[in-house]
Design an enzyme around this catalytic site. Structure first.
Site, PDB file in Angstrom:
ATOM      1  N   MET A   1       0.850  -1.180   0.000  1.00  0.00           N
ATOM      2  CA  MET A   1       0.000   0.000   0.000  1.00  0.00           C
ATOM      3  C   MET A   1       0.891   1.237   0.000  1.00  0.00           C
ATOM      4  O   MET A   1       1.525   1.558   0.997  1.00  0.00           O
ATOM      5  CB  MET A   1      -0.905  -0.005   1.235  1.00  0.00           C
ATOM      6  N   PRO A   2       1.000   1.932  -1.124  1.00  0.00           N
ATOM      7  CA  PRO A   2       1.806   3.148  -1.153  1.00  0.00           C
ATOM      8  C   PRO A   2       1.124   4.280  -0.385  1.00  0.00           C
ATOM      9  O   PRO A   2      -0.100   4.415  -0.407  1.00  0.00           O
ATOM     10  CB  PRO A   2       1.906   3.493  -2.632  1.00  0.00           C
ATOM     11  N   THR A   3       1.952   5.047   0.280  1.00  0.00           N
ATOM     12  CA  THR A   3       1.487   6.239   0.986  1.00  0.00           C
ATOM     13  C   THR A   3       2.327   7.418   0.517  1.00  0.00           C
ATOM     14  O   THR A   3       3.556   7.352   0.548  1.00  0.00           O
ATOM     15  CB  THR A   3       1.628   6.070   2.503  1.00  0.00           C
TER      16      THR A   3
END
Length: 73
Positions: A1-3
Site C-alpha cells: 500500500m503506497p502512501t
C-alpha cells in the site's frame, strides 16, 4: 500500500486542486509502479507560511530575495 505525503504552503489551494493532486499522484503510481489505486493513500498537509523556510530564510523572505534577483520585464 503506497502512501504519499504532499506538503504545500497554506495559500488557498482549492478543494478541486487538491483533488487533482490526489488523482494525479494515484494515477502516476498506477502507471509507473503498477500500484493499485484502491490501496494508494495520499495526504496533503498545508503549512502556514511562518512555519516554512527555504535556504535558511522564512519563505516570504526567500521569495522576496528571489524576486529581487529577477530583472524586470
Amino acid at each position: 500500500m503506497p502512501t504519499v505525503h504532499i506538503r504545500i504552503t497554506r495559500e488557498g489551494a482549492t478543494p478541486a486542486q487538491k483533488a487533482e493532486l490526489i488523482a494525479g499522484v494515484t494515477d502516476l503510481l498506477r502507471r509507473v509502479l503498477d500500484k493499485n489505486p484502491a490501496t494508494t493513500v495520499v495526504t496533503i498537509d498545508e503549512v502556514d507560511l511562518e512555519n516554512w523556510g527555504i535556504g535558511g530564510l522564512p519563505v516570504l523572505d526567500y521569495r522576496a530575495a528571489q524576486a529581487a534577483k529577477v530583472p524586470a520585464r
